[in-house]
Design a protein around this motif. Structure first.
Motif, PDB file in Angstrom:
ATOM      1  N   ILE A  29     -61.389 -17.523  10.129  1.00 28.45           N
ATOM      2  CA  ILE A  29     -62.081 -17.828   8.971  1.00 28.45           C
ATOM      3  C   ILE A  29     -62.286 -16.742   7.847  1.00 28.45           C
ATOM      4  CG2 ILE A  29     -64.591 -18.525   7.851  1.00 28.45           C
ATOM      5  CD1 ILE A  29     -64.780 -20.259  10.470  1.00 28.45           C
ATOM      6  N   VAL A  71     -60.846 -16.647   4.075  1.00 28.73           N
ATOM      7  CA  VAL A  71     -61.525 -16.381   3.094  1.00 28.73           C
ATOM      8  C   VAL A  71     -60.929 -15.419   2.098  1.00 28.73           C
ATOM      9  CG1 VAL A  71     -63.941 -15.396   2.290  1.00 28.73           C
ATOM     10  CG2 VAL A  71     -63.714 -17.106   4.059  1.00 28.73           C
ATOM     11  N   LEU A  79     -60.006 -15.538  -1.669  1.00 24.98           N
ATOM     12  CA  LEU A  79     -60.768 -15.028  -2.569  1.00 24.98           C
ATOM     13  C   LEU A  79     -60.143 -13.696  -3.273  1.00 24.98           C
ATOM     14  CD1 LEU A  79     -64.453 -15.064  -1.394  1.00 24.98           C
ATOM     15  CD2 LEU A  79     -63.349 -16.607  -2.909  1.00 24.98           C
ATOM     16  N   ALA A 133     -59.456 -18.245  -5.852  1.00 23.42           N
ATOM     17  CA  ALA A 133     -61.035 -17.876  -5.867  1.00 23.42           C
ATOM     18  C   ALA A 133     -61.738 -18.687  -7.045  1.00 23.42           C
ATOM     19  CB  ALA A 133     -60.977 -16.546  -6.267  1.00 23.42           C
ATOM     20  N   LEU A 138     -66.350 -24.060  -1.060  1.00 24.63           N
ATOM     21  CA  LEU A 138     -65.876 -22.915  -0.514  1.00 24.63           C
ATOM     22  C   LEU A 138     -65.566 -23.407   1.000  1.00 24.63           C
ATOM     23  CD1 LEU A 138     -64.792 -19.983  -0.281  1.00 24.63           C
ATOM     24  CD2 LEU A 138     -67.220 -19.444   0.233  1.00 24.63           C
ATOM     25  N   SER A 139     -66.284 -24.040   1.611  1.00 25.33           N
ATOM     26  CA  SER A 139     -65.735 -24.499   3.050  1.00 25.33           C
ATOM     27  C   SER A 139     -64.877 -25.437   3.056  1.00 25.33           C
ATOM     28  CB  SER A 139     -67.252 -25.100   3.758  1.00 25.33           C
ATOM     29  OG  SER A 139     -68.175 -24.386   4.200  1.00 25.33           O
ATOM     30  N   ILE A 178     -61.689 -23.421   2.848  1.00 27.51           N
ATOM     31  CA  ILE A 178     -61.567 -22.508   4.033  1.00 27.51           C
ATOM     32  C   ILE A 178     -60.720 -23.482   4.975  1.00 27.51           C
ATOM     33  CG2 ILE A 178     -62.408 -21.570   6.161  1.00 27.51           C
ATOM     34  CD1 ILE A 178     -64.929 -20.499   4.171  1.00 27.51           C
TER      35      ILE A 178
END
Lengths: 434, 434
Positions: free
Chosen positions: B51, B55, B59, B65, B294-295, B298
């Motif tokens: 993870i 990320v 990002l 991002a 965001l999740s 991911i």
């Protein structure tokens, strides 16, 4: 064999299509369009760096990694809740105790939108009454429509909701024996979505006095939606409505990290009278037993390190410039036009534009089509109004300077003016031909 | 002056306290306790490394991002939805087309719990009927209680829901003229929460045949809650109930990344008949206009790189060991005791323990108190039952090997045996004294 129909609930049938998500999808899928429509935040200033650092610091330590990736509690991540209480109190220049709230009065939600949704579920049966400003936040209207809520409205002026009018409305409802159905007064009191207007200091105080005056057998609660509070570009910080409720009895204060930090983290919160917390947590247990835990840890870290407040400070500069660009562009494109008005917000992301009555801004109108043809998108103002309260103006528009750059704002406003001109031209031709 | 009461909605009043969140909080706040109660996942194997890489890769590129930190669309992140369709089809050894689904039939939700909640809102008015297995998932019962739904149940055996009994129940409802109220059949068909049992191949097929047989004026939908599907430790992959619905008309397939990846990312999804998508998106627009963005980015990245499937493979080994530890510990501690039974799950996280009738497992019972005194926590079995369907057994318990280590599982089971012995001893003394 043809398939049988699906039988939907009353709620599903009542729930209207969301204009916002439709417009957001249009904007996302048409990069050539300049979107002055959706409430997206400025893309260029999203805090990717600080968030990347926060995530790496959380996930590189096995203990914090485990806590952030496991289930959390339904109410929210404890240390984040601690920061939230301090943060809101600080905005009001008070200690949490002076503000009348503690960590026991906070719920973390999936954006403040989820708070609006869940609070409506918590308080409202079909036929109950919510009083909102007019115009007000589109999506909240959708929530209330889905709930079968009766929405009554109070007009606004440059000082926000006209609280004397609220007083008169409640007086009428009292005489009609309907006061028992009034559960909630909704105000977006800082740089309102959709108008950009802010509730004045005197009226903040007055609002709390009014609900105290009319509540007889049960409380009339105030939902203070402070989503845009931290995006302030001029003027002093105004105390929250919540700060006039030091016994924590009347006001639910809803905040979010979407606007001042990152919508992609989808984290909001509310401070509320303590009796509401336990039933809210029960409800949230059924919804999702707690909002995204990793995002809560990220925001907690940003608040801890000070990255959050540094980012908000920076953001104010970015948006101030864009607000100024929109004011200049409106002056340049519409300044010569008598009968065109717009608000001059001191914060937030929205300007409310009123066009001459002959330019209808509705979805499907000539103007919306002309604007799309020119390559610019706005939100029709009528989405902000509800019909029970009578007249719905058809010549208003919500303009956002959230996502567009200053250059796009100027270009977008030129396109909007062209669209308006072309509508007037065809109108003139049509009436000439008639 | 005393404060006035708050007036809550019918829904708030109907919504029960969630046993799960209470037990989770107990477990989180008492680290000395061995928790065989809550449905937490194994903490040690959470994929912090993958993870963190995902990320950082998202990002560090300004374009991704920006997409991950901005608002997304209400339905979910497009590329993730593409992966979800491929992923589920692959589990069934089919192409998406063979499975009868496309990216237009998917909704991303805040864990699969939100799907359960929203689907209930979408389909059910108060008084409508949902048929579940008995016992079934506690929190879904809470959702239905909040909705005012009538819950009828079908017993289970080692092959899961006894579909012949479902047939008989629907026949009865038909004769009673109540078939129109039956909207949904709910099954947790892989390694069920709470029993660990799995629906057999024949019954999967039979289930779809039954809803086709009884649906007359409107569809009877099946909600296939496949939350534990990927945590399979022995035996072959079983086709989903969904795979027997190639025209995508009867089955809503709910999946999640919480169990096989990380609950802290709180991301679930559903594949459903296409007519449901648009009204679900409207509803979700009001809830939160889209789950944590965001999740979603991911998880999309983990699916893309193959880190996700590598992690699931690794996780199976971890949980297999813990399942085996629990089976050994049960044999060691309760093997000598006639009248004690337990299930032997081939996957998931749960074992269903049946004690002799004289040992009551209810909250507040002597046994639960003795277990807490010994330092072990389980979930009382009665939370899995609903009362309308008659008899609720009081001598059952749900045991989880999700979070505890093999060593803790052995220790926890010893404590549980001690607790059982101490209850029997005081019972014997009490009856001796009488």
């Amino acid at each position: 064999m043809n398939s049988l129909p699906v039988s939907f609930s009353k709620k599903a049938i009542r729930t209207p299509e969301s204009p916002i998500s439709q417009f957001m999808e249009l904007a996302l899928s048409s990069p050539h369009l300049i979107s002055l429509a959706a409430g997206m935040v400025d893309g260029g200033s999203l805090p990717a760096g600080p968030i990347a650092s926060a995530v790496s610091s959380i996930l590189n330590d096995p203990k914090t990694a485990r806590a952030a990736l496991q289930y959390g509690t339904t109410q929210g991540y404890g240390p984040l809740i601690g920061h939230i209480v301090e943060h809101v109190a600080k905005l009001d220049g008070k200690t949490p105790k002076e503000l009348g709230v503690s960590v026991k009065d906070v719920l973390v939600t999936t954006g403040s939108q989820q708070l609006l949704y869940m609070l409506s579920e918590l308080l409202l049966d079909a036929g109950d009454i919510v009083i909102t400003e007019s115009p007000s936040y589109f999506v909240y209207h959708s929530v209330l429509a889905g709930n079968g809520t009766r929405v009554l409205t109070v007009p606004m002026d440059d000082d926000g909701m006209i609280t004397d009018e609220l007083d008169i409305l409640l007086e009428k409802l009292d005489r009609a024996g309907e006061l028992q159905r009034v559960k909630l007064i909704y105000t977006v009191d800082y740089f309102q979505n959709p108008t950009g207007l802010t509730l004045s200091l005197e009226r903040r105080k007055h609002l709390v006095e009014i609900v105290e005056k009319y509540a007889k057998k049960q409380r009339i609660l105030i939902l203070e939606d402070a989503a845009y509070r931290e995006l302030r570009y001029e003027g002093d910080e105004l105390p929250s409505v919540k700060s006039f409720d030091p016994k924590n009895q009347h006001v639910i204060y809803a905040g979010t990290f979407s606007k001042p930090c990152a919508p992609g983290l989808k984290t909001g919160y509310a401070l509320m009278p303590n009796e509401l917390i336990e039933p809210m947590v029960r409800l949230k247990g059924n919804h999702d037993f707690g909002s995204n835990n990793l995002s809560q840890h990220i925001i907690c870290k940003l608040l801890e390190t000070g990255d959050y407040s540094r980012h908000v400070e920076y953001l104010r500069g970015v948006y101030r410039q864009k607000r100024d660009a929109m004011m200049q562009a409106l002056d340049a494109e519409f300044g010569d036009w008598l009968g065109v008005y717009w608000t001059r917000p001191k914060g937030g992301m929205f300007v409310w534009l009123t066009l001459p009555a002959e330019i209808e801004t509705s979805p499907g109108s000539k103007f919306v089509k002309a604007a799309l043809k020119e390559g610019v998108l706005y939100i029709p103002g009528e989405f902000g109004h509800v019909s029970e309260s009578g007249h719905v103006p058809k010549n208003e528009a919500r303009l956002s300077f959230g996502d567009a750059t200053p250059k796009q704002i100027h270009e977008g406003m030129q396109r909007l003016r062209k669209a308006a001109d072309s509508v007037l031209k065809t109108e003139a031709m049509a009436s000439g031909a008639a």
